[in-house]
Design a protein around this motif. Sequence first.
Motif, PDB file in Angstrom:
ATOM      1  N   MET A 182     -14.986  -1.231 -13.818  1.00 15.65           N
ATOM      2  CA  MET A 182     -14.280  -2.295 -13.133  1.00 15.65           C
ATOM      3  C   MET A 182     -13.040  -1.762 -12.409  1.00 15.65           C
ATOM      4  SD  MET A 182     -16.136  -4.914 -13.472  1.00 15.65           S
ATOM      5  CE  MET A 182     -15.130  -6.272 -12.982  1.00 15.65           C
ATOM      6  N   ASP A 183     -12.445  -0.706 -12.922  1.00 10.72           N
ATOM      7  CA  ASP A 183     -11.267  -0.148 -12.258  1.00 10.72           C
ATOM      8  C   ASP A 183     -11.620   0.396 -10.883  1.00 10.72           C
ATOM      9  OD1 ASP A 183      -9.534  -0.722 -14.335  1.00 10.72           O
ATOM     10  OD2 ASP A 183      -9.921   1.190 -15.349  1.00 10.72           O
ATOM     11  N   PHE A 184     -12.823   0.958 -10.754  1.00  9.03           N
ATOM     12  CA  PHE A 184     -13.248   1.486  -9.469  1.00  9.03           C
ATOM     13  C   PHE A 184     -13.321   0.378  -8.423  1.00  9.03           C
ATOM     14  CE2 PHE A 184     -16.747   2.330  -6.514  1.00  9.03           C
ATOM     15  CZ  PHE A 184     -16.209   3.426  -5.853  1.00  9.03           C
ATOM     16  N   ILE A 185     -13.826  -0.779  -8.814  1.00  7.51           N
ATOM     17  CA  ILE A 185     -13.951  -1.902  -7.876  1.00  7.51           C
ATOM     18  C   ILE A 185     -12.573  -2.389  -7.460  1.00  7.51           C
ATOM     19  CG2 ILE A 185     -14.784  -4.278  -7.625  1.00  7.51           C
ATOM     20  CD1 ILE A 185     -17.064  -3.475  -9.544  1.00  7.51           C
ATOM     21  N   LYS A 186     -11.651  -2.479  -8.417  1.00 10.69           N
ATOM     22  CA  LYS A 186     -10.287  -2.905  -8.094  1.00 10.69           C
ATOM     23  C   LYS A 186      -9.608  -1.917  -7.151  1.00 10.69           C
ATOM     24  CE  LYS A 186      -9.533  -5.331 -12.435  1.00 10.69           C
ATOM     25  NZ  LYS A 186      -8.813  -5.330 -13.710  1.00 10.69           N
ATOM     26  N   GLU A 187      -9.789  -0.629  -7.420  1.00 10.67           N
ATOM     27  CA  GLU A 187      -9.185   0.386  -6.557  1.00 10.67           C
ATOM     28  C   GLU A 187      -9.792   0.358  -5.161  1.00 10.67           C
ATOM     29  OE1 GLU A 187      -9.161   4.285  -8.247  1.00 10.67           O
ATOM     30  OE2 GLU A 187      -8.392   3.553 -10.151  1.00 10.67           O
ATOM     31  N   LEU A 188     -11.099   0.117  -5.083  1.00  8.34           N
ATOM     32  CA  LEU A 188     -11.754   0.039  -3.778  1.00  8.34           C
ATOM     33  C   LEU A 188     -11.241  -1.148  -2.969  1.00  8.34           C
ATOM     34  CD1 LEU A 188     -13.948   1.203  -1.917  1.00  8.34           C
ATOM     35  CD2 LEU A 188     -15.556  -0.349  -3.028  1.00  8.34           C
ATOM     36  N   ILE A 189     -11.076  -2.285  -3.619  1.00  4.48           N
ATOM     37  CA  ILE A 189     -10.554  -3.472  -2.926  1.00  4.48           C
ATOM     38  C   ILE A 189      -9.125  -3.233  -2.466  1.00  4.48           C
ATOM     39  CG2 ILE A 189      -9.893  -5.889  -3.263  1.00  4.48           C
ATOM     40  CD1 ILE A 189     -12.382  -6.148  -5.062  1.00  4.48           C
ATOM     41  N   ASN A 190      -8.302  -2.640  -3.319  1.00  2.75           N
ATOM     42  CA  ASN A 190      -6.926  -2.332  -2.927  1.00  2.75           C
ATOM     43  C   ASN A 190      -6.884  -1.339  -1.775  1.00  2.75           C
ATOM     44  OD1 ASN A 190      -5.664  -4.048  -4.722  1.00  2.75           O
ATOM     45  ND2 ASN A 190      -5.596  -2.513  -6.350  1.00  2.75           N
ATOM     46  N   TYR A 191      -7.767  -0.347  -1.788  1.00  2.00           N
ATOM     47  CA  TYR A 191      -7.829   0.625  -0.696  1.00  2.00           C
ATOM     48  C   TYR A 191      -8.171  -0.069   0.617  1.00  2.00           C
ATOM     49  CZ  TYR A 191      -9.574   4.374   2.250  1.00  2.00           C
ATOM     50  OH  TYR A 191      -9.790   5.219   3.303  1.00  2.00           O
ATOM     51  N   LEU A 192      -9.159  -0.976   0.570  1.00  2.00           N
ATOM     52  CA  LEU A 192      -9.554  -1.675   1.786  1.00  2.00           C
ATOM     53  C   LEU A 192      -8.419  -2.542   2.322  1.00  2.00           C
ATOM     54  CD1 LEU A 192     -13.192  -2.728   0.860  1.00  2.00           C
ATOM     55  CD2 LEU A 192     -12.489  -0.876   2.370  1.00  2.00           C
ATOM     56  N   LYS A 193      -7.640  -3.142   1.429  1.00  2.00           N
ATOM     57  CA  LYS A 193      -6.511  -3.982   1.859  1.00  2.00           C
ATOM     58  C   LYS A 193      -5.386  -3.149   2.448  1.00  2.00           C
ATOM     59  CE  LYS A 193      -7.117  -7.751  -1.447  1.00  2.00           C
ATOM     60  NZ  LYS A 193      -6.541  -8.403  -2.624  1.00  2.00           N
ATOM     61  N   VAL A 194      -5.008  -2.085   1.748  1.00  2.00           N
ATOM     62  CA  VAL A 194      -3.861  -1.280   2.168  1.00  2.00           C
ATOM     63  C   VAL A 194      -4.163  -0.533   3.459  1.00  2.00           C
ATOM     64  CG1 VAL A 194      -2.434   0.709   1.542  1.00  2.00           C
ATOM     65  CG2 VAL A 194      -2.913  -1.055  -0.148  1.00  2.00           C
ATOM     66  N   ARG A 195      -5.337   0.083   3.551  1.00  2.00           N
ATOM     67  CA  ARG A 195      -5.688   0.890   4.730  1.00  2.00           C
ATOM     68  C   ARG A 195      -6.268   0.066   5.861  1.00  2.00           C
ATOM     69  NH1 ARG A 195      -3.177   5.723   3.955  1.00  2.00           N
ATOM     70  NH2 ARG A 195      -3.578   6.414   1.845  1.00  2.00           N
ATOM     71  N   LYS A 196      -6.449  -1.243   5.632  1.00  5.96           N
ATOM     72  CA  LYS A 196      -7.004  -2.162   6.622  1.00  5.96           C
ATOM     73  C   LYS A 196      -8.353  -1.676   7.153  1.00  5.96           C
ATOM     74  CE  LYS A 196      -2.604  -4.106   7.943  1.00  5.96           C
ATOM     75  NZ  LYS A 196      -2.369  -4.587   6.642  1.00  5.96           N
ATOM     76  N   LYS A 197      -9.212  -1.285   6.239  1.00  5.75           N
ATOM     77  CA  LYS A 197     -10.562  -0.823   6.573  1.00  5.75           C
ATOM     78  C   LYS A 197     -11.558  -1.969   6.377  1.00  5.75           C
ATOM     79  CE  LYS A 197      -9.474   3.605   6.951  1.00  5.75           C
ATOM     80  NZ  LYS A 197      -9.582   4.401   8.130  1.00  5.75           N
ATOM     81  N   TYR A 198     -11.328  -3.065   7.057  1.00  6.40           N
ATOM     82  CA  TYR A 198     -12.170  -4.245   6.885  1.00  6.40           C
ATOM     83  C   TYR A 198     -13.579  -4.046   7.426  1.00  6.40           C
ATOM     84  CZ  TYR A 198      -7.704  -6.408   5.865  1.00  6.40           C
ATOM     85  OH  TYR A 198      -6.486  -6.699   5.332  1.00  6.40           O
ATOM     86  N   TRP A 199     -13.773  -3.058   8.288  1.00 10.50           N
ATOM     87  CA  TRP A 199     -15.101  -2.807   8.834  1.00 10.50           C
ATOM     88  C   TRP A 199     -16.042  -2.212   7.785  1.00 10.50           C
ATOM     89  CZ3 TRP A 199     -16.574   2.297   8.723  1.00 10.50           C
ATOM     90  CH2 TRP A 199     -15.548   3.225   8.573  1.00 10.50           C
ATOM     91  N   LEU A 200     -15.498  -1.748   6.652  1.00  8.38           N
ATOM     92  CA  LEU A 200     -16.333  -1.216   5.579  1.00  8.38           C
ATOM     93  C   LEU A 200     -16.955  -2.312   4.712  1.00  8.38           C
ATOM     94  CD1 LEU A 200     -14.182   1.780   4.310  1.00  8.38           C
ATOM     95  CD2 LEU A 200     -16.346   1.899   5.519  1.00  8.38           C
TER      96      LEU A 200
END
Length: 49
Positions: A1-19
């Motif tokens: 579950m930590d991996f999913i949380k980190e992935l969501i935070n990465y997408l938010k911070v880096r603004k990689k919404y196209w992923l």
Amino acid sequence: MDFIKELINYLKVRKKYWLVPILIVLIIFGGLIVVSQGTVVAPFIYTIF
């Protein structure tokens, strides 16, 4: 579950919404593969690909 949380935070911070659509498609295909293992639906799934 930590991996999913980190992935969501990465997408938010880096603004990689196209992923997001790519991840959704990968999750759907992964679910299809898991569900179709050994079922009657398997030959129909294989004809798609």
